[in-house]
Design a protein around this motif. Structure first.
Motif, PDB file in Angstrom:
ATOM      1  N   GLU A  39       0.821  -1.228   0.000  1.00 34.05           N
ATOM      2  CA  GLU A  39       0.000   0.000   0.000  1.00 34.05           C
ATOM      3  C   GLU A  39       0.848   1.269   0.000  1.00 34.05           C
ATOM      4  O   GLU A  39       0.486   2.256  -0.652  1.00 34.05           O
ATOM      5  CB  GLU A  39      -0.971   0.002   1.188  1.00 34.05           C
ATOM      6  N   THR A  40       1.964   1.275   0.697  1.00 32.80           N
ATOM      7  CA  THR A  40       2.853   2.446   0.726  1.00 32.80           C
ATOM      8  C   THR A  40       3.424   2.708  -0.672  1.00 32.80           C
ATOM      9  O   THR A  40       3.503   3.855  -1.107  1.00 32.80           O
ATOM     10  CB  THR A  40       3.998   2.227   1.736  1.00 32.80           C
ATOM     11  N   VAL A  41       3.779   1.636  -1.368  1.00 23.05           N
ATOM     12  CA  VAL A  41       4.316   1.739  -2.729  1.00 23.05           C
ATOM     13  C   VAL A  41       3.229   2.268  -3.678  1.00 23.05           C
ATOM     14  O   VAL A  41       3.485   3.153  -4.495  1.00 23.05           O
ATOM     15  CB  VAL A  41       4.862   0.376  -3.216  1.00 23.05           C
ATOM     16  N   ILE A  42       2.022   1.727  -3.533  1.00 21.75           N
ATOM     17  CA  ILE A  42       0.915   2.159  -4.394  1.00 21.75           C
ATOM     18  C   ILE A  42       0.605   3.633  -4.161  1.00 21.75           C
ATOM     19  O   ILE A  42       0.377   4.386  -5.107  1.00 21.75           O
ATOM     20  CB  ILE A  42      -0.329   1.268  -4.181  1.00 21.75           C
ATOM     21  N   GLN A  43       0.645   4.067  -2.915  1.00 21.60           N
ATOM     22  CA  GLN A  43       0.408   5.479  -2.609  1.00 21.60           C
ATOM     23  C   GLN A  43       1.515   6.353  -3.207  1.00 21.60           C
ATOM     24  O   GLN A  43       1.249   7.419  -3.751  1.00 21.60           O
ATOM     25  CB  GLN A  43       0.308   5.691  -1.090  1.00 21.60           C
ATOM     26  N   ALA A  44       2.754   5.877  -3.135  1.00 19.53           N
ATOM     27  CA  ALA A  44       3.891   6.611  -3.714  1.00 19.53           C
ATOM     28  C   ALA A  44       3.735   6.711  -5.236  1.00 19.53           C
ATOM     29  O   ALA A  44       4.013   7.761  -5.830  1.00 19.53           O
ATOM     30  CB  ALA A  44       5.208   5.924  -3.350  1.00 19.53           C
ATOM     31  N   LEU A  45       3.274   5.637  -5.844  1.00 17.18           N
ATOM     32  CA  LEU A  45       3.009   5.611  -7.287  1.00 17.18           C
ATOM     33  C   LEU A  45       1.924   6.631  -7.640  1.00 17.18           C
ATOM     34  O   LEU A  45       2.043   7.374  -8.617  1.00 17.18           O
ATOM     35  CB  LEU A  45       2.573   4.194  -7.656  1.00 17.18           C
ATOM     36  N   HIS A  46       0.900   6.670  -6.813  1.00 17.60           N
ATOM     37  CA  HIS A  46      -0.189   7.641  -7.005  1.00 17.60           C
ATOM     38  C   HIS A  46       0.348   9.074  -6.886  1.00 17.60           C
ATOM     39  O   HIS A  46      -0.038   9.952  -7.660  1.00 17.60           O
ATOM     40  CB  HIS A  46      -1.298   7.376  -5.980  1.00 17.60           C
ATOM     41  N   ASN A  47       1.252   9.304  -5.931  1.00 19.67           N
ATOM     42  CA  ASN A  47       1.859  10.638  -5.777  1.00 19.67           C
ATOM     43  C   ASN A  47       2.562  11.062  -7.063  1.00 19.67           C
ATOM     44  O   ASN A  47       2.408  12.200  -7.510  1.00 19.67           O
ATOM     45  CB  ASN A  47       2.866  10.648  -4.620  1.00 19.67           C
ATOM     46  N   VAL A  48       3.335  10.142  -7.649  1.00 15.06           N
ATOM     47  CA  VAL A  48       4.040  10.432  -8.903  1.00 15.06           C
ATOM     48  C   VAL A  48       3.020  10.748  -9.999  1.00 15.06           C
ATOM     49  O   VAL A  48       3.167  11.730 -10.731  1.00 15.06           O
ATOM     50  CB  VAL A  48       4.950   9.246  -9.326  1.00 15.06           C
ATOM     51  N   ALA A  49       1.974   9.930 -10.085  1.00 18.17           N
ATOM     52  CA  ALA A  49       0.936  10.127 -11.107  1.00 18.17           C
ATOM     53  C   ALA A  49       0.296  11.514 -10.989  1.00 18.17           C
ATOM     54  O   ALA A  49       0.097  12.203 -11.991  1.00 18.17           O
ATOM     55  CB  ALA A  49      -0.129   9.046 -10.992  1.00 18.17           C
ATOM     56  N   MET A  50      -0.007  11.921  -9.761  1.00 17.34           N
ATOM     57  CA  MET A  50      -0.680  13.207  -9.557  1.00 17.34           C
ATOM     58  C   MET A  50       0.230  14.389  -9.893  1.00 17.34           C
ATOM     59  O   MET A  50      -0.229  15.411 -10.393  1.00 17.34           O
ATOM     60  CB  MET A  50      -1.222  13.318  -8.125  1.00 17.34           C
ATOM     61  N   VAL A  51       1.546  14.245  -9.643  1.00 21.15           N
ATOM     62  CA  VAL A  51       2.489  15.310 -10.017  1.00 21.15           C
ATOM     63  C   VAL A  51       2.612  15.380 -11.541  1.00 21.15           C
ATOM     64  O   VAL A  51       2.633  16.468 -12.108  1.00 21.15           O
ATOM     65  CB  VAL A  51       3.861  15.135  -9.326  1.00 21.15           C
ATOM     66  N   TYR A  52       2.654  14.218 -12.198  1.00 17.20           N
ATOM     67  CA  TYR A  52       2.637  14.216 -13.672  1.00 17.20           C
ATOM     68  C   TYR A  52       1.396  14.952 -14.171  1.00 17.20           C
ATOM     69  O   TYR A  52       1.476  15.788 -15.069  1.00 17.20           O
ATOM     70  CB  TYR A  52       2.603  12.790 -14.222  1.00 17.20           C
ATOM     71  N   LEU A  53       0.255  14.627 -13.594  1.00 16.04           N
ATOM     72  CA  LEU A  53      -1.006  15.232 -14.017  1.00 16.04           C
ATOM     73  C   LEU A  53      -0.982  16.745 -13.807  1.00 16.04           C
ATOM     74  O   LEU A  53      -1.333  17.505 -14.708  1.00 16.04           O
ATOM     75  CB  LEU A  53      -2.170  14.589 -13.253  1.00 16.04           C
TER      76      LEU A  53
END
Length: 130
Positions: free
Chosen positions: A48-62
């Motif tokens: 879950e921590t990794v998935i949240q970190a992945l989501h953080n990257v996605a949102m910055v890209y967006l």
């Protein structure tokens, strides 16, 4: 050791999230992108921590207007969550991603995640009916 590696990854991620919250995406992204593989190597792809970190990257890209890259990272998030099998977290993530794409005026992408969400809910209703 692994604990030290994870501490560094967490510190990088936290600093990246802070820069992102200040809308300093150019400073946030390298930190978040550096933290992600470190977290994956220690915790695994579906943590879950990794998935949240992945989501953080996605949102910055967006937020940076890098829509295709954001979409690819979001898809990676969803795939990891499907593998993990935690429906509540998956539902929450699909909703967050859909809202984010809507806010970014990317309605077609938002609809894709909305459709995944409604499929997920329809399946749940189907299984709950037995």
């Amino acid at each position: 050791g692994e604990a030290d590696h994870m501490d560094v990854a967490q510190a990088l991620n936290n600093k990246g999230v802070l820069f992102a919250s200040l809308e300093q995406y150019d400073q946030a992204l390298p930190l978040l992108e550096q933290a992600l593989p470190m977290m994956k190597s220690v915790l695994g792809e579906t943590n879950e921590t990794v998935i949240q970190a992945l989501h953080n990257v996605a949102m910055v890209y967006l937020s940076s207007g890098r829509i295709d890259e954001a979409d690819a990272k979001c898809a990676e998030c969803i795939a990891a969550l499907q593998e993990q099998g935690k429906k509540a977290f998956l539902t929450d993530m699909l909703r967050k991603i859909s809202y984010a794409f809507t806010d970014a005026k990317q309605e077609n992408r938002a609809i894709k995640y909305d459709m995944m969400l409604s499929k997920l809910n329809t399946l749940a209703d189907f299984w709950d009916s037995f």
